[in-house]
Enzyme design. Structure first.
Site, mmCIF file in Angstrom:
data_model
loop_
_atom_site.group_PDB
_atom_site.id
_atom_site.type_symbol
_atom_site.label_atom_id
_atom_site.label_comp_id
_atom_site.label_asym_id
_atom_site.label_seq_id
_atom_site.Cartn_x
_atom_site.Cartn_y
_atom_site.Cartn_z
ATOM 1 N N HIS A 1 3.126 -10.642 -1.218
ATOM 2 C CA HIS A 1 3.645 -11.138 0.058
ATOM 3 C C HIS A 1 3.850 -12.641 0.006
ATOM 4 C CE1 HIS A 1 3.637 -12.418 4.290
ATOM 5 N NE2 HIS A 1 4.169 -11.250 4.528
ATOM 6 N N VAL B 1 -1.133 -2.528 1.619
ATOM 7 C CA VAL B 1 -0.373 -1.398 2.163
ATOM 8 C C VAL B 1 1.072 -1.458 1.682
ATOM 9 C CG1 VAL B 1 -1.832 -1.275 4.215
ATOM 10 C CG2 VAL B 1 0.276 -2.582 4.301
ATOM 11 N N HIS C 1 7.816 -4.221 3.616
ATOM 12 C CA HIS C 1 8.226 -5.035 2.458
ATOM 13 C C HIS C 1 8.479 -4.155 1.240
ATOM 14 C CE1 HIS C 1 7.991 -8.969 4.174
ATOM 15 N NE2 HIS C 1 6.717 -8.865 4.484
#
Length: 270
Positions: free
Chosen positions: A147, A211, A215
């Protein structure tokens, strides 16, 4: 008098039912098994995700609301275990701050750590990631989408993902790490340049996220032209995508359990 004990497992959250069950739920189940004397509760830090779930009649408390509920129900001992990947803004602003806010209402509040927080966490996570990789041919490699934590006031900024890449390289593992958020590094543009250099004919794409949500589904392996999949295939490289968060990885779950045990030991004098 016996203390009334609770463990509050705090995640960013997900609107994907499968990831809530397998990724977040997998971690929660591992923690529940390791701490049978603690009643377990769930909280999500993302306001948007909680609102979206409420629209589906699924109620998940914020960390602050969950702590208030524990106070009202008479718990006096609480472990807060984040399932966040790293020590970023969510952990600092929405979890660490809970201890001072609720200290007057509990005999003991223990805050554990995110997955990657200290130097000794890195090789454990690398080994865990390596365990989920398929058998690779000589002309194949792996790309992990992280991320990113694109704020230079965060402890993980510019550190976590680059350090993971260093260890992959040191171990001779054919894997590249990139970040989807602009501002952190390695950027996806850097990944594309390295792919050109390495000459792989096929790339296996994995989310480097607890998770596998939006994305992973859209930015990593969506069909739009700006997805990682599409941009890599535009280089003439075949791709295969794996929409599984690392929260379902047993070794990752075990590291969260270790962090909780360490936190209790480190705070045993309180």
């Amino acid at each position: 008098m016996t203390r009334k004990k609770a463990m509050l497992v705090i995640s960013f959250g997900s609107t994907y039912a499968g990831t809530r069950s397998k990724d977040i739920g997998g971690i929660e189940q591992a923690l529940a098994g390791a701490f049978p004397d603690y009643d377990q509760y769930r909280a999500f830090t993302s306001n948007i995700i909680r609102r979206n779930l409420a629209g589906e009649h699924i109620i998940v408390e914020s960390p602050q609301a969950a702590m208030e509920k524990l106070r009202q129900e008479g718990y006096d001992t609480v472990i807060l275990q984040p399932t966040h990947l790293l020590h970023g803004e969510e952990f600092e602003q929405k979890i660490l701050t809970l201890k001072d806010r609720f200290r007057p209402f509990f005999k003991k509040i223990t805050i554990s750590r995110p997955l990657i927080d200290r130097n000794e966490d890195y090789p454990i996570v690398i080994t865990a990631l390596q365990s989920q990789l398929p058998a690779l041919g000589g002309n194949e490699g792996v790309v992990f989408m992280g991320h990113g934590s694109p704020r230079d006031n965060n402890r993980s900024f510019g550190r976590t993902y680059n350090r993971l890449q260093e260890i992959f390289d040191q171990r001779g593992i054919p894997a590249l790490v990139g970040t989807v958020e602009e501002g952190d590094s390695p950027a996806f543009a850097d990944v594309l340049e390295k792919l050109k250099e390495r000459g792989w004919e096929k790339v296996h794409l994995f989310p480097l996220m607890v998770v596998a949500g939006n994305h992973a589904t859209n930015d990593m392996y969506g069909d739009d032209g700006d997805s990682w999949k599409s941009q890599i295939e535009a280089l003439g490289i075949k791709t295969e995508g794996y929409l599984c968060g690392i929260g379902r990885n047993k070794a990752v779950q075990a590291l969260y359990v270790t962090h909780s045990l360490e936190a209790l030991t480190e705070n045993s004098s309180e």
